[in-house]
Write a protein that holds these residues in place. Sequence first.
Motif, PDB file in Angstrom:
ATOM      1  N   LYS A 158       2.242  -1.634  -3.212  1.00  0.00           N
ATOM      2  CA  LYS A 158       3.595  -1.103  -3.389  1.00  0.00           C
ATOM      3  C   LYS A 158       3.666   0.360  -2.961  1.00  0.00           C
ATOM      4  N   LEU A 170       3.419   0.758   0.871  1.00  0.00           N
ATOM      5  CA  LEU A 170       4.683   0.427   1.528  1.00  0.00           C
ATOM      6  C   LEU A 170       5.704   1.552   1.334  1.00  0.00           C
ATOM      7  N   LYS A 171       5.695   2.152   0.159  1.00  0.00           N
ATOM      8  CA  LYS A 171       6.577   3.295  -0.085  1.00  0.00           C
ATOM      9  C   LYS A 171       6.198   4.459   0.832  1.00  0.00           C
ATOM     10  N   ILE A 179       4.987   4.235   3.842  1.00  0.00           N
ATOM     11  CA  ILE A 179       5.550   3.945   5.162  1.00  0.00           C
ATOM     12  C   ILE A 179       6.996   4.411   5.229  1.00  0.00           C
ATOM     13  N   GLU A 180       7.761   4.085   4.200  1.00  0.00           N
ATOM     14  CA  GLU A 180       9.175   4.449   4.164  1.00  0.00           C
ATOM     15  C   GLU A 180       9.366   5.965   4.199  1.00  0.00           C
ATOM     16  N   VAL A 181       8.620   6.678   3.358  1.00  0.00           N
ATOM     17  CA  VAL A 181       8.794   8.129   3.249  1.00  0.00           C
ATOM     18  C   VAL A 181       8.354   8.827   4.533  1.00  0.00           C
ATOM     19  N   SER A 234       8.249   7.551   7.541  1.00  0.00           N
ATOM     20  CA  SER A 234       9.212   7.213   8.592  1.00  0.00           C
ATOM     21  C   SER A 234      10.506   8.000   8.449  1.00  0.00           C
ATOM     22  N   GLU A 235      10.973   8.143   7.218  1.00  0.00           N
ATOM     23  CA  GLU A 235      12.196   8.911   6.962  1.00  0.00           C
ATOM     24  C   GLU A 235      12.050  10.368   7.382  1.00  0.00           C
ATOM     25  N   THR A 255       7.123  -7.355   6.248  1.00  0.00           N
ATOM     26  CA  THR A 255       7.320  -6.324   5.230  1.00  0.00           C
ATOM     27  C   THR A 255       7.150  -4.925   5.794  1.00  0.00           C
ATOM     28  N   GLU A 314      10.033  -3.910   8.194  1.00  0.00           N
ATOM     29  CA  GLU A 314      11.237  -3.547   7.450  1.00  0.00           C
ATOM     30  C   GLU A 314      11.094  -2.182   6.778  1.00  0.00           C
ATOM     31  N   ALA A 315       9.846  -1.800   6.436  1.00  0.00           N
ATOM     32  CA  ALA A 315       9.608  -0.500   5.793  1.00  0.00           C
ATOM     33  C   ALA A 315       9.653   0.653   6.787  1.00  0.00           C
ATOM     34  N   GLY A 316       9.543   0.342   8.082  1.00  0.00           N
ATOM     35  CA  GLY A 316       9.657   1.394   9.085  1.00  0.00           C
ATOM     36  C   GLY A 316       8.465   1.569  10.007  1.00  0.00           C
TER      37      GLY A 316
END
Length: 348
Positions: free
Chosen positions: A203, A206-207, A209-211, A213-214, A241, A244-246
Amino acid sequence: MEHENIIKGQGAQRNVINRFDRYTYEPDDEDFEIVKTSFIEVFPKSIVNRVKSEDLPMEYSMNPYQGCEHGCAYCFARPTHEYWGYSAGIDFERKIMVKKNAPELLEKFFQKRGYKPAPILLSGNTDCYQPAERQFEITRKILQVCLDYRHPVSILTKNALVLRDIDVLKPMAEQNLVSVSLSIPTINEDLRRKMEPRTSSAKNKLKAIEVLSENGIPVNVMIAPIIPGLNSDEPLSILKTISEAGAQSFGYTLVRLNDTVEPVFVKWIETCYPDKAQKVLNLIRSMRGGKLGEKKDFDRQKGEGNIAEMIHNTFKIGRKKFFDGKEFPKLSIENFTGTKAQQLRLFD
């Protein structure tokens, strides 16, 4: 069903014989050992390694630490601990050598006359963001040197601790100087706890990856290793997955158990998955010509047989379905400042 005497939080359940030792001690099978992590300061003469393997894309790598607390039983780097007089088993996870002079060595490397910049892989051997990094912050200092000199670096890690350094990574990314590869061999948390017991949770990866990428930091994911019978049913769900996370790209490897990695992994799987152990080992042998390992360049990446072919085909399908049109940026060497950075910092 797990072995009742499994040592929680460790991949290696024993120390294994160091192949360079003249005298050896054969541990009793019931001699379970719980060891606290110790840190050993070392001061190498160099920190940047030239990568000579023809099937690896990077020219240079560097490792702030020797040994790794993450505890992955399958880690290909385990045998390197033997050159220091330690075991590839528990010692690899619990005796961590800390290269405190790494940032200074890197700066000297950048200042060499005639040096032509090329991206350096940070963590070619052991993880630069393993738990020790919270205390020593050597990776953070290395990244600051790279930023000062405008030198490109690619990071490979299993740990969401990389987010701590977003303040350094973001300005690097703005100059196309950094990318991050997160290793995510499974998104099954129960399996993750056993495969890589002291890494970040699926988890949290994956978070990350999101941060990342943002914040404009390119993210690749290494789905590695694929172990038939354990995580070989996950590639498509992982690819969906992470896309979708970036994540902008991915890579994968098939498990190979060379040298003293083999006894560590065999003991681990017999302890953690006694009902599956022989099936998994036989499936690995089917990909490796009847052996558990493979050292030959290119062959070690491909494997052989039906199982290997099925895995490769699955990733081909996943690439087309979830990563079509995505492109991973190439890092820039154009702004490397050489010795000028040190002079400029005098005015900071």
